[in-house]
Each structure stands twice: as C-alpha cells, then as structure tokens.
Write a protein that holds these residues in place. Structure first.
Motif, PDB file in Angstrom:
ATOM      1  N   UNK A  95       6.230  -5.779 -33.018  1.00 36.13           N
ATOM      2  CA  UNK A  95       6.111  -5.194 -34.359  1.00 36.13           C
ATOM      3  C   UNK A  95       6.256  -6.272 -35.422  1.00 36.13           C
ATOM      4  N   UNK A  96       5.892  -5.924 -36.646  1.00 36.55           N
ATOM      5  CA  UNK A  96       6.046  -6.864 -37.761  1.00 36.55           C
ATOM      6  C   UNK A  96       7.513  -7.244 -37.960  1.00 36.55           C
ATOM      7  N   UNK A  97       8.405  -6.272 -37.853  1.00 37.43           N
ATOM      8  CA  UNK A  97       9.839  -6.554 -38.014  1.00 37.43           C
ATOM      9  C   UNK A  97      10.310  -7.491 -36.904  1.00 37.43           C
ATOM     10  N   UNK A  98       9.855  -7.261 -35.677  1.00 35.35           N
ATOM     11  CA  UNK A  98      10.236  -8.142 -34.566  1.00 35.35           C
ATOM     12  C   UNK A  98       9.688  -9.548 -34.775  1.00 35.35           C
ATOM     13  N   UNK A  99       8.476  -9.648 -35.296  1.00 37.22           N
ATOM     14  CA  UNK A  99       7.906 -10.973 -35.567  1.00 37.22           C
ATOM     15  C   UNK A  99       8.737 -11.705 -36.614  1.00 37.22           C
ATOM     16  N   UNK A 100       9.146 -11.004 -37.658  1.00 38.13           N
ATOM     17  CA  UNK A 100       9.993 -11.630 -38.679  1.00 38.13           C
ATOM     18  C   UNK A 100      11.359 -11.993 -38.098  1.00 38.13           C
ATOM     19  N   UNK A 101      11.863 -11.167 -37.198  1.00 34.99           N
ATOM     20  CA  UNK A 101      13.147 -11.476 -36.541  1.00 34.99           C
ATOM     21  C   UNK A 101      13.019 -12.715 -35.673  1.00 34.99           C
ATOM     22  N   UNK A 102      11.922 -12.842 -34.970  1.00 34.16           N
ATOM     23  CA  UNK A 102      11.698 -14.041 -34.160  1.00 34.16           C
ATOM     24  C   UNK A 102      11.656 -15.278 -35.065  1.00 34.16           C
ATOM     25  N   UNK A 103      10.975 -15.157 -36.191  1.00 39.31           N
ATOM     26  CA  UNK A 103      10.919 -16.276 -37.130  1.00 39.31           C
ATOM     27  C   UNK A 103      12.283 -16.628 -37.689  1.00 39.31           C
ATOM     28  N   UNK A 104      13.054 -15.622 -38.055  1.00 42.09           N
ATOM     29  CA  UNK A 104      14.393 -15.874 -38.592  1.00 42.09           C
ATOM     30  C   UNK A 104      15.283 -16.494 -37.536  1.00 42.09           C
ATOM     31  N   UNK A 105      15.228 -15.981 -36.324  1.00 41.24           N
ATOM     32  CA  UNK A 105      16.062 -16.524 -35.246  1.00 41.24           C
ATOM     33  C   UNK A 105      15.722 -17.993 -35.001  1.00 41.24           C
ATOM     34  N   UNK A 106      14.445 -18.325 -35.010  1.00 41.88           N
ATOM     35  CA  UNK A 106      14.040 -19.718 -34.830  1.00 41.88           C
ATOM     36  C   UNK A 106      14.525 -20.605 -35.971  1.00 41.88           C
ATOM     37  N   UNK A 107      14.431 -20.093 -37.191  1.00 37.07           N
ATOM     38  CA  UNK A 107      14.907 -20.854 -38.347  1.00 37.07           C
ATOM     39  C   UNK A 107      16.417 -21.075 -38.289  1.00 37.07           C
ATOM     40  N   UNK A 108      17.141 -20.037 -37.892  1.00 37.10           N
ATOM     41  CA  UNK A 108      18.600 -20.166 -37.783  1.00 37.10           C
ATOM     42  C   UNK A 108      18.981 -21.157 -36.690  1.00 37.10           C
ATOM     43  N   UNK A 109      18.248 -21.136 -35.589  1.00 38.81           N
ATOM     44  CA  UNK A 109      18.516 -22.094 -34.516  1.00 38.81           C
ATOM     45  C   UNK A 109      18.278 -23.522 -35.016  1.00 38.81           C
ATOM     46  N   UNK A 110      17.198 -23.731 -35.743  1.00 38.33           N
ATOM     47  CA  UNK A 110      16.904 -25.069 -36.284  1.00 38.33           C
ATOM     48  C   UNK A 110      18.004 -25.514 -37.241  1.00 38.33           C
TER      49      UNK A 110
END
Length: 146
Positions: A95-110
């Motif tokens: 979903x769009x929300x899941x895609x944004x969550x994946x992006x946020x999780x990656x940004x937080x990891x970085x």
C-alpha cells in the motif's frame, strides 16, 4: 488512515527511533554519563509512544513501520534490495502507507548509522589524542644550562 493521523504517527515513530539512538549511545559510549534513571525515562517515553499507537485503530500501521524499522537494522542489504525493487517496479505489491513506512524506516536506519559513525569517530579521536598526550615527553621545570 487519514493523512493527519499518518503524519502524527510518523512524527511519533521518529521520536521513538531518536530515543532508541539516545539510549544506545548512553549505554555504549565509553564517556557516557547517562544514569539508570535517564535510561528508565527514555524507556518510559518509548512505551508511552508505543501505547498511543498499538492500542488504537492504527495499530497495524505502527506495527508495520516498527517491523520495517527492525528489518532495516537486522538485514540492511535485504532491505536495500527491497527498496530498490519498490523504486524500480513501483509499489503495486504494497500500500501507499506501507511504501512510505518503508521509506521512513530506511531513512531512520541511515540516520542511526550516521550517528553511530559520528560516535565512533569521536571515541577514536579521543583515544588517539589521549595516546598522543601520553607519548609526549613530560615538559617541566626550567632547563639547566651548562
């Protein structure tokens, strides 16, 4: 999930991740002065954020974001490939929300990786400075003349 709820969840999760970074630094940094009380306060803040989202109607979205964040920490190479797959093929399988969550999780990891690297660089620099100071000959008193 309404957009304003999603934005609030993302802000709260960002704070939750920031608290995790603070706690990790407080526990692992050799020069840390963080007390048990401060560590307990961080845990309490995190638990409050978690309760706010896991007990409400948007619990599944918080859990998805939390899982994605953990996945980035446990398997960053796999998650990079997953993110590349989303970027290349679109997000038709999430979903769009899941895609944004994946992006946020990656940004937080970085962000966490950058903070860890900064701490390691600081610790290394302090150790090298201390080592250099110990290896300097002691300079004291007045030199005697012949």
């Amino acid at each position: 999930m309404e957009r304003e709820h999603e934005e609030a969840m993302r802000v709260d999760f960002d704070r939750h991740a920031d608290l995790s970074d603070q706690r990790e630094t407080g526990v692992t940094h050799p020069d840390s002065t963080m007390t048990e009380e401060q560590l307990d306060a961080i845990s309490a803040q995190q638990q409050e954020l978690e309760r706010r989202w896991t007990g409400g109607p948007h619990a599944e979205h918080w859990e998805y974001l939390s899982d994605a964040h953990q996945d980035w920490h446990h398997a960053p190479d796999t998650m990079r490939r997953f993110a590349e797959n989303i970027a290349h093929n679109g997000d038709s399988f999430i979903t769009d929300i899941e895609a944004r969550s994946q992006g946020q999780a990656g940004d937080l990891y970085a962000r966490t990786c950058k903070r860890r690297q900064a701490v390691q660089t600081e610790v290394r620099a302090r150790r090298e400075a201390a080592k250099a100071a110990r290896s300097q000959p002691a300079r004291g008193g007045v030199e005697r003349s012949r």
